[in-house]
Design a protein around this motif. Structure first.
Motif, PDB file in Angstrom:
ATOM      1  N   LEU A  39      33.930  80.249  81.032  1.00 24.94           N
ATOM      2  CA  LEU A  39      35.281  79.911  81.490  1.00 24.94           C
ATOM      3  C   LEU A  39      35.678  78.653  80.729  1.00 24.94           C
ATOM      4  CD1 LEU A  39      35.120  80.512  85.350  1.00 24.94           C
ATOM      5  CD2 LEU A  39      36.208  81.937  83.614  1.00 24.94           C
ATOM      6  N   ILE A  40      36.524  78.801  79.698  1.00 26.03           N
ATOM      7  CA  ILE A  40      36.778  77.728  78.751  1.00 26.03           C
ATOM      8  C   ILE A  40      38.144  77.111  78.945  1.00 26.03           C
ATOM      9  CG2 ILE A  40      35.186  78.664  77.052  1.00 26.03           C
ATOM     10  CD1 ILE A  40      37.553  79.886  75.580  1.00 26.03           C
ATOM     11  N   ASN A  41      38.227  75.827  78.622  1.00 24.83           N
ATOM     12  CA  ASN A  41      39.485  75.096  78.656  1.00 24.83           C
ATOM     13  C   ASN A  41      39.312  73.852  77.791  1.00 24.83           C
ATOM     14  OD1 ASN A  41      42.081  74.237  79.294  1.00 24.83           O
ATOM     15  ND2 ASN A  41      41.860  74.716  81.468  1.00 24.83           N
ATOM     16  N   MET A  42      40.360  73.051  77.693  1.00 22.04           N
ATOM     17  CA  MET A  42      40.304  71.802  76.946  1.00 22.04           C
ATOM     18  C   MET A  42      40.940  70.708  77.781  1.00 22.04           C
ATOM     19  SD  MET A  42      41.223  73.220  73.110  1.00 22.04           S
ATOM     20  CE  MET A  42      40.289  71.955  72.225  1.00 22.04           C
ATOM     21  N   ALA A  43      40.465  69.485  77.606  1.00 20.77           N
ATOM     22  CA  ALA A  43      40.984  68.340  78.350  1.00 20.77           C
ATOM     23  C   ALA A  43      41.414  67.264  77.368  1.00 20.77           C
ATOM     24  CB  ALA A  43      39.914  67.795  79.291  1.00 20.77           C
ATOM     25  N   ASP A  50      45.487  76.175  80.010  1.00 18.72           N
ATOM     26  CA  ASP A  50      44.984  77.120  81.006  1.00 18.72           C
ATOM     27  C   ASP A  50      43.580  77.597  80.643  1.00 18.72           C
ATOM     28  OD1 ASP A  50      47.347  77.081  82.551  1.00 18.72           O
ATOM     29  OD2 ASP A  50      48.282  78.502  81.158  1.00 18.72           O
ATOM     30  N   THR A  51      42.790  77.863  81.682  1.00 21.76           N
ATOM     31  CA  THR A  51      41.440  78.384  81.503  1.00 21.76           C
ATOM     32  C   THR A  51      41.484  79.849  81.080  1.00 21.76           C
ATOM     33  OG1 THR A  51      40.592  76.867  83.170  1.00 21.76           O
ATOM     34  CG2 THR A  51      39.249  78.795  82.681  1.00 21.76           C
ATOM     35  N   LYS A  52      40.537  80.263  80.256  1.00 21.73           N
ATOM     36  CA  LYS A  52      40.426  81.650  79.842  1.00 21.73           C
ATOM     37  C   LYS A  52      38.964  82.055  79.811  1.00 21.73           C
ATOM     38  CE  LYS A  52      40.941  82.599  75.560  1.00 21.73           C
ATOM     39  NZ  LYS A  52      41.504  82.885  74.239  1.00 21.73           N
ATOM     40  N   VAL A  53      38.730  83.356  79.729  1.00 18.95           N
ATOM     41  CA  VAL A  53      37.376  83.919  79.740  1.00 18.95           C
ATOM     42  C   VAL A  53      36.932  84.191  78.301  1.00 18.95           C
ATOM     43  CG1 VAL A  53      35.920  85.835  80.518  1.00 18.95           C
ATOM     44  CG2 VAL A  53      37.732  84.953  82.000  1.00 18.95           C
ATOM     45  N   ALA A  54      35.688  83.869  77.996  1.00 18.51           N
ATOM     46  CA  ALA A  54      35.109  84.132  76.675  1.00 18.51           C
ATOM     47  C   ALA A  54      33.644  84.517  76.857  1.00 18.51           C
ATOM     48  CB  ALA A  54      35.246  82.903  75.774  1.00 18.51           C
ATOM     49  N   ALA A  82      41.288  77.458  74.656  1.00 13.52           N
ATOM     50  CA  ALA A  82      42.185  77.368  75.803  1.00 13.52           C
ATOM     51  C   ALA A  82      43.444  78.177  75.534  1.00 13.52           C
ATOM     52  CB  ALA A  82      42.549  75.913  76.092  1.00 13.52           C
ATOM     53  N   LYS A  83      44.251  78.333  76.574  1.00 12.45           N
ATOM     54  CA  LYS A  83      45.583  78.915  76.441  1.00 12.45           C
ATOM     55  C   LYS A  83      46.620  77.834  76.763  1.00 12.45           C
ATOM     56  CE  LYS A  83      45.003  82.296  79.360  1.00 12.45           C
ATOM     57  NZ  LYS A  83      45.256  83.517  80.156  1.00 12.45           N
ATOM     58  N   TYR A  84      47.782  77.956  76.123  1.00 13.70           N
ATOM     59  CA  TYR A  84      48.839  76.974  76.354  1.00 13.70           C
ATOM     60  C   TYR A  84      50.192  77.675  76.349  1.00 13.70           C
ATOM     61  CZ  TYR A  84      52.158  73.205  75.436  1.00 13.70           C
ATOM     62  OH  TYR A  84      53.235  72.351  75.500  1.00 13.70           O
ATOM     63  N   HIS A  85      51.032  77.306  77.321  1.00  7.47           N
ATOM     64  CA  HIS A  85      52.406  77.797  77.398  1.00  7.47           C
ATOM     65  C   HIS A  85      53.315  76.595  77.595  1.00  7.47           C
ATOM     66  CE1 HIS A  85      55.740  79.955  79.877  1.00  7.47           C
ATOM     67  NE2 HIS A  85      56.093  79.760  78.609  1.00  7.47           N
ATOM     68  N   GLN A 202      39.315  67.711  74.087  1.00  7.61           N
ATOM     69  CA  GLN A 202      37.867  67.890  74.147  1.00  7.61           C
ATOM     70  C   GLN A 202      37.553  69.214  74.836  1.00  7.61           C
ATOM     71  OE1 GLN A 202      37.611  64.340  76.466  1.00  7.61           O
ATOM     72  NE2 GLN A 202      36.689  63.151  74.812  1.00  7.61           N
ATOM     73  N   ASN A 203      36.490  69.853  74.364  1.00  9.43           N
ATOM     74  CA  ASN A 203      36.111  71.152  74.920  1.00  9.43           C
ATOM     75  C   ASN A 203      35.506  71.020  76.316  1.00  9.43           C
ATOM     76  OD1 ASN A 203      36.789  73.089  72.880  1.00  9.43           O
ATOM     77  ND2 ASN A 203      35.120  72.279  71.623  1.00  9.43           N
ATOM     78  N   ARG A 204      35.823  72.002  77.147  1.00 13.18           N
ATOM     79  CA  ARG A 204      35.238  72.130  78.476  1.00 13.18           C
ATOM     80  C   ARG A 204      34.807  73.585  78.665  1.00 13.18           C
ATOM     81  NH1 ARG A 204      35.397  67.462  77.836  1.00 13.18           N
ATOM     82  NH2 ARG A 204      36.382  65.844  79.131  1.00 13.18           N
ATOM     83  N   ASN A 205      33.649  73.786  79.290  1.00 10.23           N
ATOM     84  CA  ASN A 205      33.135  75.142  79.434  1.00 10.23           C
ATOM     85  C   ASN A 205      32.214  75.254  80.646  1.00 10.23           C
ATOM     86  OD1 ASN A 205      32.308  77.814  78.898  1.00 10.23           O
ATOM     87  ND2 ASN A 205      30.534  77.090  77.754  1.00 10.23           N
ATOM     88  N   ALA A 206      32.552  76.157  81.551  1.00 13.18           N
ATOM     89  CA  ALA A 206      31.642  76.542  82.631  1.00 13.18           C
ATOM     90  C   ALA A 206      31.104  77.927  82.304  1.00 13.18           C
ATOM     91  CB  ALA A 206      32.384  76.570  83.970  1.00 13.18           C
TER      92      ALA A 206
END
Length: 214
Positions: A39-43, A50-54, A82-85, A202-206
């Motif tokens: 479950l990836i995102n960026m901070a 937005d978080t997305k699945v990879a 990440a996703k961005y809108h 910065q990358n974030r990943n759960a």
């Protein structure tokens, strides 16, 4: 006299070898494979990503110093991003503003170096707690940009906006059941992975992974 000394040295060497062999058998180096979901995102400076699945997968290396403490490493192929809108200004549109959609996938070759504590809870079951740094290098991935006028798809690292190198820390916990391993964890990058003109991200990943140790 020389014969006695040589015999003593031979005995010491033999005992050392036996001890080393027993130690290696008791606390072996274990290799494995794993696959999982991210479950990836960026901070950072852009706060509305937005978080997305990879996906991720790789090979693992477990060096046990004793039954409770290990060094866990390996090589992983993992996707981050990440996703961005948002909205941006363009004279092409009557009101000047239009929607922008960005879907960023960055594929990394990653090497973690985690210190792990293992708690024996049954004859063939252990709880595992791990933490430590990781290093990663970007090798591919696609960035998709839609701005209301056109759709553009490019290599994530080809424009120079995204930097290839990443570094951060991870924490995790899991269960080893015989040869099977299940782990939950979280990785947080500590360096900026985009060009400074864009800001700081910065990358974030759960993640959740399932593995098999040989």
């Amino acid at each position: 006299m020389d014969m006695k000394i040589n015999c003593k040295l031979a005995i010491v060497a033999l005992l050392s070898f036996v001890g080393f062999t027993a130690s290696a058998q008791d606390y072996p180096v274990t290799f494995g494979v794993k696959a999982g979901v991210n479950l990836i995102n960026m901070a950072g400076d852009i706060t509305d990503t937005d978080t997305k699945v990879a996906l991720q997968g790789g090979v693992t290396f477990d060096y046990a110093f004793n039954p409770a403490f290990s060094l866990i490493s390996g090589v992983e192929l993992t996707t981050k991003g990440a996703k961005y809108h948002g909205t941006t200004f363009n004279d092409f549109f009557e009101d000047g503003y239009h929607d922008v959609f960005v879907n960023l996938n960055m594929m990394y070759l990653q090497v973690p170096v985690y210190a792990a504590y293992k708690m024996q809870v049954a004859s063939d079951t252990k709880f595992v707690f791990q933490t430590g740094p990781y290093v990663a290098y970007g090798i591919g991935g696609k960035a998709t940009i839609k701005d209301g006028v056109e759709k553009l798809q490019i290599n994530s690292f080809s424009t120079g906006v995204i930097k290839e190198f990443d570094f951060g820390f991870g924490v995790g916990a899991g269960v080893e059941f015989s040869h099977l391993v299940a782990k939950l964890g979280y990785e947080f990058g500590v360096i900026n992975v985009v060009d400074s003109d864009v800001g700081r991200l910065q990358n974030r990943n759960a993640y959740l992974t399932l593995g098999y140790q040989f």
